[in-house]
Motif scaffolding. Sequence first.
Motif, short mmCIF file in Angstrom:
data_model
loop_
_atom_site.label_atom_id
_atom_site.label_comp_id
_atom_site.label_asym_id
_atom_site.label_seq_id
_atom_site.Cartn_x
_atom_site.Cartn_y
_atom_site.Cartn_z
N ASP A 188 16.32 14.58 -14.94
CA ASP A 188 16.12 14.25 -13.53
C ASP A 188 17.09 15.09 -12.70
OD1 ASP A 188 16.42 12.94 -10.94
OD2 ASP A 188 15.33 11.24 -11.81
N PRO A 189 16.61 15.82 -11.71
CA PRO A 189 17.49 16.72 -10.94
C PRO A 189 18.59 16.00 -10.16
CG PRO A 189 15.31 16.55 -9.91
CD PRO A 189 15.21 15.89 -11.25
N GLU A 190 18.46 14.70 -9.97
CA GLU A 190 19.49 13.96 -9.25
C GLU A 190 20.52 13.31 -10.18
OE1 GLU A 190 18.30 12.17 -5.30
OE2 GLU A 190 16.48 11.79 -6.48
N LEU A 191 20.38 13.56 -11.49
CA LEU A 191 21.32 13.02 -12.48
C LEU A 191 22.34 14.09 -12.84
CD1 LEU A 191 22.14 10.82 -14.56
CD2 LEU A 191 20.49 11.86 -16.13
N ARG A 192 23.62 13.75 -12.73
CA ARG A 192 24.69 14.69 -13.07
C ARG A 192 25.74 13.96 -13.92
NH1 ARG A 192 29.66 16.82 -11.02
NH2 ARG A 192 29.75 15.23 -9.40
N PHE A 193 25.93 14.43 -15.14
CA PHE A 193 26.91 13.82 -16.04
C PHE A 193 28.32 14.22 -15.63
CE2 PHE A 193 23.06 13.91 -18.70
CZ PHE A 193 23.01 12.58 -19.06
N LEU A 194 29.29 13.35 -15.96
CA LEU A 194 30.69 13.56 -15.60
C LEU A 194 31.56 13.59 -16.85
CD1 LEU A 194 30.97 10.97 -12.68
CD2 LEU A 194 30.77 13.45 -12.44
N PRO A 195 32.68 14.32 -16.81
CA PRO A 195 33.66 14.21 -17.88
C PRO A 195 34.14 12.76 -17.99
CG PRO A 195 34.14 16.11 -16.53
CD PRO A 195 33.07 15.33 -15.81
N PRO A 196 34.43 12.27 -19.19
CA PRO A 196 34.83 10.87 -19.37
C PRO A 196 36.03 10.48 -18.50
CG PRO A 196 34.37 11.87 -21.49
CD PRO A 196 34.33 12.98 -20.48
#
Length: 305
Positions: free
Chosen positions: A66-74
């Motif tokens: 999904d283009p609006e999903l962005r994972f983050l560093p823990p």
Amino acid sequence: MSILFECEYKGLRYAGVGIPAPGRPHVLYRVPEDRVRDAVIAGGGPEAVLAAVTEGAETVEVTTGDPELRFLPPLLPTTTNNALINGFMGTHRSKFDHDPAPDEEFTPPNYYLKGFGSWLRMPDEPLITPAEPLWLLEEPEVALVYVNDDDGVPHYAGYTFGNDLNDIGLHRKNPWAWTPYAKLCETSLTPWLFLDEPPRTVTGRVTVERDGAPAWEGDFSCGGDSLYHRIEDMTAHVLSYPLLRRPGLVNYLLLGADKATFHDGFRIEDGDRMVIDVTSHGVVLANTVQCGQTAAADSRRTASR
């Protein structure tokens, strides 16, 4: 293994449990930025952390891609950037000509401070290097994650995996002075936080792709059993320094890497794609190398009277 991750979706922060399967919906739990931090500091083990994050939280289902999903560093504190990337060098048994004696006195390995947590990159994001590196080296590593409480006491959150890309050519040319310059390349992490003790066994394979085809492949090992130094000694030593014990600070500690492309005489080039397959843990970290632009002349200023 219990796995937790954090992400942003439509501008809001969420957490998830497990590793999402490509193309399938995955449940996300709405969390404030400090929810995972507070759960780790409260203790109680992986189940307590997962319960604190998920119970009673607003949920949404999202599909990977999904283009609006962005994972983050823990545990990355995005509002304050109160996080540091740290690392150790020369920690692997493969770089020593002997094994440590059982009663050998601990001698701290070389240490470096690589940058702020906001400098970290996620899977599939490019890793920026200096414009003209001498000899780039990928480094698959275990990254331990610690967060300090309000009194500055470090609390271990878990571990993930990273690629400490650096210019080993600079390091080899002048190891006593130029290593900090060599480390001025971006670092990538996987967003998956394994809520377990530091791993003893981590194995996998690196593939460097050039023009869409494999150009180099090799195995690696980076778990505690592959290290010359004891993880407990390394972390206790570095986290004894007051500057790394500031309240709220998140520390990403990279434990060092096995021999890799450089030791096989292979040069990573601009545009190459590094694929780190951590097969022991079912995790893949892939990033493309992107050499930065040469700085403009007017950006290199000297003091004037």
